[in-house]
Design an enzyme around this catalytic site. Structure first.
Site, PDB file in Angstrom:
ATOM      1  NE  ARG A 153       2.719  -7.789  -2.102  1.00  0.00           N
ATOM      2  CZ  ARG A 153       3.523  -8.248  -3.048  1.00  0.00           C
ATOM      3  NH1 ARG A 153       3.396  -9.531  -3.289  1.00  0.00           N
ATOM      4  NH2 ARG A 153       4.163  -7.421  -3.839  1.00  0.00           N
ATOM      5  CB  THR A 154      -1.258  -2.188  -0.482  1.00  0.00           C
ATOM      6  OG1 THR A 154      -0.114  -2.943   0.312  1.00  0.00           O
ATOM      7  CG2 THR A 154      -1.961  -1.586   0.729  1.00  0.00           C
ATOM      8  NE  ARG A 176       1.423   1.602  -1.309  1.00  0.00           N
ATOM      9  CZ  ARG A 176       1.764   0.318  -1.455  1.00  0.00           C
ATOM     10  NH1 ARG A 176       2.471   0.092  -2.444  1.00  0.00           N
ATOM     11  NH2 ARG A 176       1.695  -0.366  -0.555  1.00  0.00           N
ATOM     12  CG  HIS A 220       2.539  -0.198   4.632  1.00  0.00           C
ATOM     13  ND1 HIS A 220       1.231  -0.231   4.246  1.00  0.00           N
ATOM     14  CD2 HIS A 220       3.130  -1.079   3.423  1.00  0.00           C
ATOM     15  CE1 HIS A 220       0.792  -1.025   3.081  1.00  0.00           C
ATOM     16  NE2 HIS A 220       1.705  -1.387   2.621  1.00  0.00           N
TER      17      HIS A 220
HETATM   18  C1  NCD Z   1       6.057  -2.459   0.594  1.00  0.00           C
HETATM   19  C2  NCD Z   1       5.578  -1.085   0.144  1.00  0.00           C
HETATM   20  O1  NCD Z   1       5.210  -0.610  -0.823  1.00  0.00           O
HETATM   21  O2  NCD Z   1       5.768  -0.378   1.377  1.00  0.00           O
HETATM   22  N1  NCD Z   1       5.183  -3.563   0.214  1.00  0.00           N
HETATM   23  C3  NCD Z   1       3.655  -3.794   0.707  1.00  0.00           C
HETATM   24  O3  NCD Z   1       3.016  -2.871   0.589  1.00  0.00           O
HETATM   25  N2  NCD Z   1       3.504  -4.948   1.062  1.00  0.00           N
HETATM   26  C4  NCD Z   1       7.334  -2.960   0.527  1.00  0.00           C
HETATM   27  C5  NCD Z   1       8.113  -2.569  -0.634  1.00  0.00           C
HETATM   28  O4  NCD Z   1       7.803  -1.992  -1.676  1.00  0.00           O
HETATM   29  O5  NCD Z   1       9.303  -3.215  -0.627  1.00  0.00           O
END
Ligand code: NCD
Length: 259
Positions: free
Chosen positions: A11-12, A61, A89
Site C-alpha cells: 500500500r505505502t 522506509r 509511520h
Molecule cells: C504497516 C507497516 O509496514 O508499518 N503497514 C503499512 O504500511 N500500512 C504495518 C505492518 O506491516 O503490519
C-alpha cells in the site's frame, strides 16, 4: 520522487507512486533486492546516488528508525518517512486521522483500542504520538509479550480484550510482526484469534457505531476474520483509498512549487 523502500510494502509504496504521478511527478523506484545494496552499497551512498540523479524528494522506509532523518541530512532534499523501524509511520497516522474524521465528523472524544502486536508497531507509536493531541483516547490491548515495555504516553494497557470492547468507537487491529521477532505466547493462530481476534462474536460486543480499522496487510483468521474485514464496520479499504490523496498532500507540502 524517488522511493527507497528497504522493507516490503504494498500500500505505502504504490500509493506514494500513484500520488506522485497524479501530481505530475516522475517516479524513480529503487529496489534493494535488485540494486547495488545487494553488492554492499551503504544507505548513505544510495541516498547520495539518487540525489545526484536529480530527485527532488525521497520517500524512505527502513528498519532503522533514524533512516529518514539521516537521509535528509545526507541528501539535502525533503525526505518523507514511509515507515521508520518501530518508531513511526506518519503518513499512515494522517490517513487514519482522515478516515476517522470522515466517519465520525471529528476526532475529539473518540475512544480507540489498539489491539495486537503494539510492541513492534511503528503504526501504533505514530498514532500514540499524534492522535491524543487530536482528542483521541487510546487504550493498548494485547498479550503481555506484545505490549510495549515502557509507556511514555501514559495510556491504559490491558490484556483483556473482552472487557474493553463495549466502550469504544474504534478497534484498531495490528498484525503480529513475526519478521521483527514477535512472539504472541499463544500456540498457533487459532489460539491467538480466540484471545485477541475480531470476528462476528466480538463484533456483537461492540457499540453499533463502532468501527474496525487495520493498516494492512491483514492476516485473515489471525487478528480478524474475513467476515469482519469485509463487513459493515470495516474501514480497511477506505484507509487504503485515503492513502493516495493524503500522500499527494504530503508531497505537495514537501516540494510543491519546486521547479
Ligand atoms: C504497516 C507497516 O509496514 O508499518 N503497514 C503499512 O504500511 N500500512 C504495518 C505492518 O506491516 O503490519
Amino acid at each position: 520522487m524517488a522511493t527507497l523502500f528497504f522493507e516490503p510494502s504494498t500500500r505505502t509504496r504504490l500509493s506514494f507512486e500513484l500520488a506522485a504521478s497524479r501530481l505530475g511527478a516522475r517516479v524513480l523506484r529503487f529496489d534493494p533486492e535488485t540494486s547495488s545494496t545487494s553488492k554492499g552499497e551503504s544507505l548513505r551512498d544510495t541516498v547520495l546516488t539518487l540525489t545526484a540523479m536529480g530527485s527532488d524528494v525521497l520517500v524512505v522506509r527502513h528498519h532503522l528508525a533514524d533512516a529518514p532523518q539521516l537521509a535528509a541530512r545526507w541528501s539535502g532534499v525533503p525526505v518523507v518517512n514511509g515507515g521508520a523501524g518501530r518508531r513511526e509511520h506518519p503518513t499512515q497516522t494522517l490517513i487514519d486521522a482522515l478516515t476517522l474524521r470522515q466517519r465520525f465528523g471529528g476526532l475529539d472524544g473518540l475512544r480507540m483500542l489498539i489491539v495486537g502486536d503494539v510492541a513492534n508497531s511503528r503504526v501504533a507509536r505514530g498514532h500514540l504520538t499524534a492522535l491524543p493531541a487530536l482528542g483521541v483516547e487510546i487504550t493498548l490491548v494485547g498479550p503481555p509479550s506484545l505490549l510495549p515495555g515502557s509507556n511514555p504516553w501514559g495510556v491504559r494497557m490491558s490484556s483483556r480484550l473482552d472487557e474493553e470492547l463495549g466502550d469504544v468507537d474504534v478497534v484498531y487491529l495490528l498484525r503480529i510482526q513475526r519478521e521483527r521477532g514477535a512472539v504472541s505466547g499463544y500456540s498457533g493462530d487459532r489460539a491467538y484469534f480466540s484471545a485477541y481476534g475480531i470476528g462476528p462474536e466480538r463484533e456483537s460486543m461492540m457499540k453499533p457505531s463502532a468501527v474496525v480499522m487495520h493498516p494492512g496487510p491483514i492476516n485473515r483468521g489471525v487478528e480478524i476474520t474475513g467476515a469482519t474485514a469485509d463487513g459493515e464496520r470495516s474501514l480497511i479499504l477506505q484507509q487504503v483509498a485515503n492513502g493516495v490523496p493524503v500522500r499527494m498532500a504530503v508531497l505537495e507540502s514537501a516540494v510543491g512549487g519546486r521547479k
